[in-house]
Design a protein around this motif. Structure first.
Motif, PDB file in Angstrom:
ATOM      1  N   GLY A 186       0.811  -1.213   0.000  1.00 31.44           N
ATOM      2  CA  GLY A 186       0.000   0.000   0.000  1.00 31.44           C
ATOM      3  C   GLY A 186       0.844   1.262   0.000  1.00 31.44           C
ATOM      4  N   ASP A 187       2.111   1.138   0.412  1.00 28.64           N
ATOM      5  CA  ASP A 187       3.016   2.291   0.398  1.00 28.64           C
ATOM      6  C   ASP A 187       3.326   2.756  -1.016  1.00 28.64           C
ATOM      7  N   ALA A 188       2.932   1.959  -2.016  1.00 28.34           N
ATOM      8  CA  ALA A 188       3.114   2.368  -3.409  1.00 28.34           C
ATOM      9  C   ALA A 188       2.311   3.628  -3.717  1.00 28.34           C
ATOM     10  N   PHE A 189       1.302   3.921  -2.897  1.00 25.04           N
ATOM     11  CA  PHE A 189       0.479   5.122  -3.088  1.00 25.04           C
ATOM     12  C   PHE A 189       1.068   6.332  -2.365  1.00 25.04           C
ATOM     13  N   LEU A 190       2.334   6.227  -1.963  1.00 20.40           N
ATOM     14  CA  LEU A 190       3.038   7.339  -1.326  1.00 20.40           C
ATOM     15  C   LEU A 190       4.241   7.736  -2.176  1.00 20.40           C
ATOM     16  N   PRO A 191       4.012   8.253  -3.392  1.00 18.30           N
ATOM     17  CA  PRO A 191       5.144   8.556  -4.287  1.00 18.30           C
ATOM     18  C   PRO A 191       6.063   9.654  -3.761  1.00 18.30           C
ATOM     19  N   ILE A 192       5.494  10.661  -3.062  1.00 19.38           N
ATOM     20  CA  ILE A 192       6.340  11.728  -2.531  1.00 19.38           C
ATOM     21  C   ILE A 192       7.240  11.167  -1.429  1.00 19.38           C
ATOM     22  N   ALA A 193       6.664  10.335  -0.552  1.00 16.66           N
ATOM     23  CA  ALA A 193       7.478   9.687   0.483  1.00 16.66           C
ATOM     24  C   ALA A 193       8.559   8.824  -0.153  1.00 16.66           C
TER      25      ALA A 193
END
Length: 404
Positions: free
Chosen positions: A119-126
């Motif tokens: 789900g961290d794939a939806f955190l591109p800025i991070a």
């Protein structure tokens, strides 16, 4: 890995292996069954994942020497649809698992369902900030390591096989296709903007990409350790989840605009405002694989016909029939032009020196990149979030008061 991640991994590896041996290889089923059993065991004992990784690499490497695989035509449209729906279903299951995990954390209970790190794939800025920390400080984030892994995976797909991620894997692209088809049932006209307006609109996604990159680049290197260990970064995924699950009025207006754009023009969201599409469009110029038109086989040169079926099939409105090699940043390697071409040898997805990739081969390549790299990161210890659950339980209660 979480339950859904393990199941998805198993299905992807088994299906990829099966595709390699469609050409009457009876032992293909045995290999698939062995991989399925190995992946199931590996879900509980991670060292076996490394063995599974090695086995699949060997199988795929051997498959490259199979003439049936190397020359496989397949049905590009059908194979692409299978791939798109597979990834969409996977993301749906991940979303359900993540929602259950977050709801239990909010209730102060220990989740019985593990948080899916993908789900961290939806955190591109991070992911961009973490990549900057790795390159400048050699610092690997412990809270959302999967964010940088998936960002690199997506970039790698663009570098190797153009924007195939957009055309074959992105769930938003698939949703846009359904919205477009639904609109066409009621309003059959294409409603395309004039050429003089289309180009400036296409630049919007690059402006959005530039804005996101500015956020990453402008962050001082000295502050990266503090940010990556701060409370905001620890709950960045939960803030993202709240944004989608309980959107504000402004967010609802934005979503409505995106849906309307996707329905108005085919691939409207991808073409005009998706920053991921812009990033992959830039990276794709370096890809060795491109749609290439052979003048020795094309009916235009060989028969003097005025054929433009490939251009009419292209959802990005690329003039395929007038070019020899398609370098456009809008090409998603969807192979619709290849499916529409009456002379199958006229269009190929290949490199300059003639290495061809069929629809089946492209899907296997995507599966390999998108599942093998995270698998390698997992067995290397750079995938699972190390944020303690009691910290998450505490922070989720005051989520609206946590800022940058």
């Amino acid at each position: 890995m979480s339950t859904i991640e393990s199941i998805t991994l198993m299905l992807a590896l088994v299906y990829s292996t099966s595709l390699l041996y469609w050409g009457g290889k009876k032992w293909g089923a045995l290999v698939s069954g062995t991989l399925l059993l190995g992946a199931t065991i590996a879900s509980f004992f991670w060292p076996l994942l490394l063995i599974l990784f090695g086995a699949v690499v060997v199988v795929i490497t051997l498959g490259q020497y199979q003439p049936a695989f190397a020359n496989a035509e397949g049905r590009p449209n059908k194979i692409r649809e299978i791939c798109q729906h597979f990834f969409a279903l996977s993301m749906l299951l991940v979303g359900v698992q993540y929602a259950i995990n977050a709801a239990m954390l909010y209730a102060g209970k220990t989740p019985w369902l593990m948080r899916p790190d993908v789900g961290d794939a939806f955190l591109p800025i991070a992911g961009g900030i973490e990549l900057k920390a790795i390159l400048t400080l050699g610092l690997w984030d412990q809270n959302h390591p999967a964010a940088v892994v998936m960002l690199c995976v997506v970039l790698l797909t663009g570098l190797i096989c153009k924007r195939a991620f957009c055309g074959w894997a992105c769930p938003l692209g698939l949703a846009g296709e359904y919205l477009y088809k639904l609109r066409k049932r009621f309003i059959s006209a294409e409603l395309l903007p004039p050429a003089w307006l289309d180009w400036p609109l296409r630049m919007l996604k690059y402006l959005l990409l530039a804005a996101l990159m500015y956020l990453v680049i402008s962050m001082p290197t000295a502050t990266l350790p503090h940010y990556l260990t701060g409370n905001y970064h620890k709950v960045a995924d939960l803030k993202m989840a709240v944004f989608f699950m309980m959107p504000s009025i402004g967010a609802l207006i934005g979503f409505s605009f995106i849906f309307a754009l996707a329905a108005w023009r085919r691939q409207g969201f991808c073409r005009y405002i998706c920053p991921y599409g812009a990033m992959l469009g830039i990276v794709s110029f370096a890809s060795p694989f491109k749609i290439r038109r052979s003048t020795q086989h094309c009916l235009i040169e060989t028969k003097g016909m005025s054929c433009d079926k490939c251009t009419r099939a292209c959802p990005a409105n690329i003039s395929v029939h007038t070019q020899k090699n398609i370098h456009s940043d809008e090409c998603q390697a969807c192979m619709r032009c290849m499916s529409a071409c009456p002379k199958k040898e006229a269009l190929q997805f290949s490199t300059r020196n003639g290495i061809k990739l069929s629809a089946r081969g492209l899907m296997i390549l995507l599966f390999t990149l998108m599942f093998m790299v995270p698998l390698f990161a997992y067995v290397s210890g750079y995938w699972h979030s190390q944020t303690p659950q009691d910290i998450k339980m505490e922070l989720i209660q005051k989520l609206d008061r946590i800022g940058h």
